[in-house]
Design a protein around this motif. Structure first.
Motif, PDB file in Angstrom:
ATOM      1  N   ARG A 173      35.033  32.038  30.333  1.00  0.00           N
ATOM      2  CA  ARG A 173      34.986  30.972  29.337  1.00  0.00           C
ATOM      3  C   ARG A 173      35.893  31.263  28.142  1.00  0.00           C
ATOM      4  O   ARG A 173      36.339  30.337  27.462  1.00  0.00           O
ATOM      5  N   ALA A 174      36.157  32.539  27.886  1.00  0.00           N
ATOM      6  CA  ALA A 174      37.001  32.913  26.755  1.00  0.00           C
ATOM      7  C   ALA A 174      38.489  32.752  27.068  1.00  0.00           C
ATOM      8  O   ALA A 174      39.322  32.845  26.169  1.00  0.00           O
ATOM      9  N   MET A 175      38.808  32.511  28.338  1.00  0.00           N
ATOM     10  CA  MET A 175      40.208  32.349  28.742  1.00  0.00           C
ATOM     11  C   MET A 175      40.678  30.919  28.494  1.00  0.00           C
ATOM     12  O   MET A 175      39.872  29.997  28.380  1.00  0.00           O
ATOM     13  N   PRO A 176      41.997  30.706  28.441  1.00  0.00           N
ATOM     14  CA  PRO A 176      42.508  29.336  28.370  1.00  0.00           C
ATOM     15  C   PRO A 176      42.022  28.553  29.587  1.00  0.00           C
ATOM     16  O   PRO A 176      41.936  29.115  30.694  1.00  0.00           O
ATOM     17  N   PRO A 177      41.699  27.281  29.449  1.00  0.00           N
ATOM     18  CA  PRO A 177      41.196  26.495  30.581  1.00  0.00           C
ATOM     19  C   PRO A 177      42.077  26.554  31.817  1.00  0.00           C
ATOM     20  O   PRO A 177      41.567  26.573  32.945  1.00  0.00           O
ATOM     21  N   ALA A 178      43.390  26.633  31.630  1.00  0.00           N
ATOM     22  CA  ALA A 178      44.308  26.645  32.770  1.00  0.00           C
ATOM     23  C   ALA A 178      44.153  27.898  33.626  1.00  0.00           C
ATOM     24  O   ALA A 178      44.543  27.907  34.801  1.00  0.00           O
ATOM     25  N   ALA A 179      43.583  28.952  33.052  1.00  0.00           N
ATOM     26  CA  ALA A 179      43.426  30.211  33.789  1.00  0.00           C
ATOM     27  C   ALA A 179      42.058  30.345  34.443  1.00  0.00           C
ATOM     28  O   ALA A 179      41.826  31.276  35.203  1.00  0.00           O
ATOM     29  N   TYR A 180      41.162  29.420  34.161  1.00  0.00           N
ATOM     30  CA  TYR A 180      39.772  29.560  34.588  1.00  0.00           C
ATOM     31  C   TYR A 180      39.620  29.629  36.108  1.00  0.00           C
ATOM     32  O   TYR A 180      38.971  30.543  36.638  1.00  0.00           O
ATOM     33  N   GLU A 181      40.191  28.675  36.820  1.00  0.00           N
ATOM     34  CA  GLU A 181      40.013  28.630  38.274  1.00  0.00           C
ATOM     35  C   GLU A 181      40.568  29.883  38.943  1.00  0.00           C
ATOM     36  O   GLU A 181      39.929  30.479  39.815  1.00  0.00           O
ATOM     37  N   ALA A 182      41.763  30.290  38.546  1.00  0.00           N
ATOM     38  CA  ALA A 182      42.378  31.467  39.158  1.00  0.00           C
ATOM     39  C   ALA A 182      41.572  32.729  38.874  1.00  0.00           C
ATOM     40  O   ALA A 182      41.387  33.579  39.756  1.00  0.00           O
ATOM     41  N   PHE A 183      41.065  32.854  37.662  1.00  0.00           N
ATOM     42  CA  PHE A 183      40.301  34.050  37.294  1.00  0.00           C
ATOM     43  C   PHE A 183      38.981  34.118  38.042  1.00  0.00           C
ATOM     44  O   PHE A 183      38.645  35.147  38.641  1.00  0.00           O
ATOM     45  N   THR A 184      38.218  33.047  38.024  1.00  0.00           N
ATOM     46  CA  THR A 184      36.940  33.059  38.729  1.00  0.00           C
ATOM     47  C   THR A 184      37.162  33.221  40.231  1.00  0.00           C
ATOM     48  O   THR A 184      36.393  33.913  40.909  1.00  0.00           O
ATOM     49  N   GLY A 185      38.226  32.615  40.744  1.00  0.00           N
ATOM     50  CA  GLY A 185      38.533  32.769  42.159  1.00  0.00           C
ATOM     51  C   GLY A 185      38.853  34.212  42.503  1.00  0.00           C
ATOM     52  O   GLY A 185      38.436  34.722  43.556  1.00  0.00           O
ATOM     53  N   ALA A 186      39.585  34.879  41.633  1.00  0.00           N
ATOM     54  CA  ALA A 186      39.927  36.288  41.864  1.00  0.00           C
ATOM     55  C   ALA A 186      38.681  37.160  41.845  1.00  0.00           C
ATOM     56  O   ALA A 186      38.533  38.076  42.671  1.00  0.00           O
ATOM     57  N   LEU A 187      37.755  36.887  40.938  1.00  0.00           N
ATOM     58  CA  LEU A 187      36.524  37.668  40.897  1.00  0.00           C
ATOM     59  C   LEU A 187      35.662  37.421  42.136  1.00  0.00           C
ATOM     60  O   LEU A 187      35.097  38.352  42.709  1.00  0.00           O
ATOM     61  N   LEU A 188      35.583  36.170  42.568  1.00  0.00           N
ATOM     62  CA  LEU A 188      34.795  35.863  43.755  1.00  0.00           C
ATOM     63  C   LEU A 188      35.377  36.527  45.001  1.00  0.00           C
ATOM     64  O   LEU A 188      34.637  36.978  45.878  1.00  0.00           O
ATOM     65  N   SER A 189      36.687  36.601  45.073  1.00  0.00           N
ATOM     66  CA  SER A 189      37.324  37.166  46.259  1.00  0.00           C
ATOM     67  C   SER A 189      37.347  38.691  46.266  1.00  0.00           C
ATOM     68  O   SER A 189      37.671  39.299  47.289  1.00  0.00           O
ATOM     69  N   THR A 190      37.000  39.307  45.129  1.00  0.00           N
ATOM     70  CA  THR A 190      36.999  40.773  45.048  1.00  0.00           C
ATOM     71  C   THR A 190      35.627  41.321  44.669  1.00  0.00           C
ATOM     72  O   THR A 190      35.523  42.394  44.089  1.00  0.00           O
ATOM     73  N   GLN A 191      34.579  40.588  45.017  1.00  0.00           N
ATOM     74  CA  GLN A 191      33.221  41.010  44.667  1.00  0.00           C
ATOM     75  C   GLN A 191      32.896  42.425  45.129  1.00  0.00           C
ATOM     76  O   GLN A 191      32.246  43.186  44.409  1.00  0.00           O
TER      77      GLN A 191
END
Length: 204
Positions: A100-118
């Motif tokens: 949430r602290a990231m720019p909105p444009a980075a949100y999907e990529a960041f959460t996607g990266a975390l989900l894919s590297t759990q």
């Protein structure tokens, strides 16, 4: 993933009734809490996904279903996808705060990266989980100091938890992922065919 599998330790003061006075940041006052989504705002169908960054079923949806949903339903204008935080534990909560602290444009990529590297940061007992989250955040230009500040932000923390509470109250969410198709909840990691079927029933 059912709530019973991960216990989120939350102080009673955090989960105040919506009618009570509370210090949490209002979504219309803090840009970090603005809607995060993909697709046309005027799409006929809005699909809300309540997810937790430490939920393996959420990761499975992101890996197996989301790419096709994005290509065939979102990018074609049939639906708009909206993501809402529903952290199941303290680690997921910390990750959601950083996202949430990231720019909105980075949100999907960041959460996607975390989900894919759990497996690396969420389920590895030998890992420094916050350090691993910070490594992913660094790819989006976020410093370790900024990551630590986001996690330490009590107002942001309470606001993310309020989003979770709202999901419980408005859509009866009790597991992740839960998808809401124009107001109709559908829990579970849906495959593409079932997701598209529900979107069609909602008017997509």
């Amino acid at each position: 993933m059912p709530l019973s599998r991960r216990i989120l330790m939350m102080a009673p003061a955090v989960l105040l009734p919506f009618g009570a006075k509370r210090e949490a940041l209002a979504q219309d006052a803090d840009p970090r809490l603005a809607e995060r989504g993909a697709g046309k705002p005027d799409a006929k169908v809005t699909v809300i996904e309540y997810f937790s960054l430490t939920c393996s079923h959420c990761a499975a949806f992101h890996r197996d279903t989301w790419p096709q949903v994005k290509k065939e339903l979102v990018e074609t204008g049939r639906i708009r996808m909206v993501w809402r935080d529903f952290p199941l534990d303290q680690l997921a909560l910390a990750g959601a705060q950083v996202a949430r602290a990231m720019p909105p444009a980075a949100y999907e990529a960041f959460t996607g990266a975390l989900l894919s590297t759990q497996e690396r940061w969420a389920f590895n007992r030998n890992a420094d989980s916050i350090a691993e989250i910070a490594k992913v955040a660094a790819m989006a230009g976020m410093s370790r100091a900024q990551v630590d500040a986001a996690i330490a932000d009590e107002g942001l923390r309470r606001a993310v938890l309020e989003t979770r509470l709202k999901g419980e109250q408005e859509h009866r969410v009790n597991s992740t992922p839960t998808f809401v198709f124009n107001g109709k909840p559908a829990p579970g990691s849906l495959n593409y065919d079932r997701f598209a079927e529900l979107a069609g029933e909602a008017g997509a």
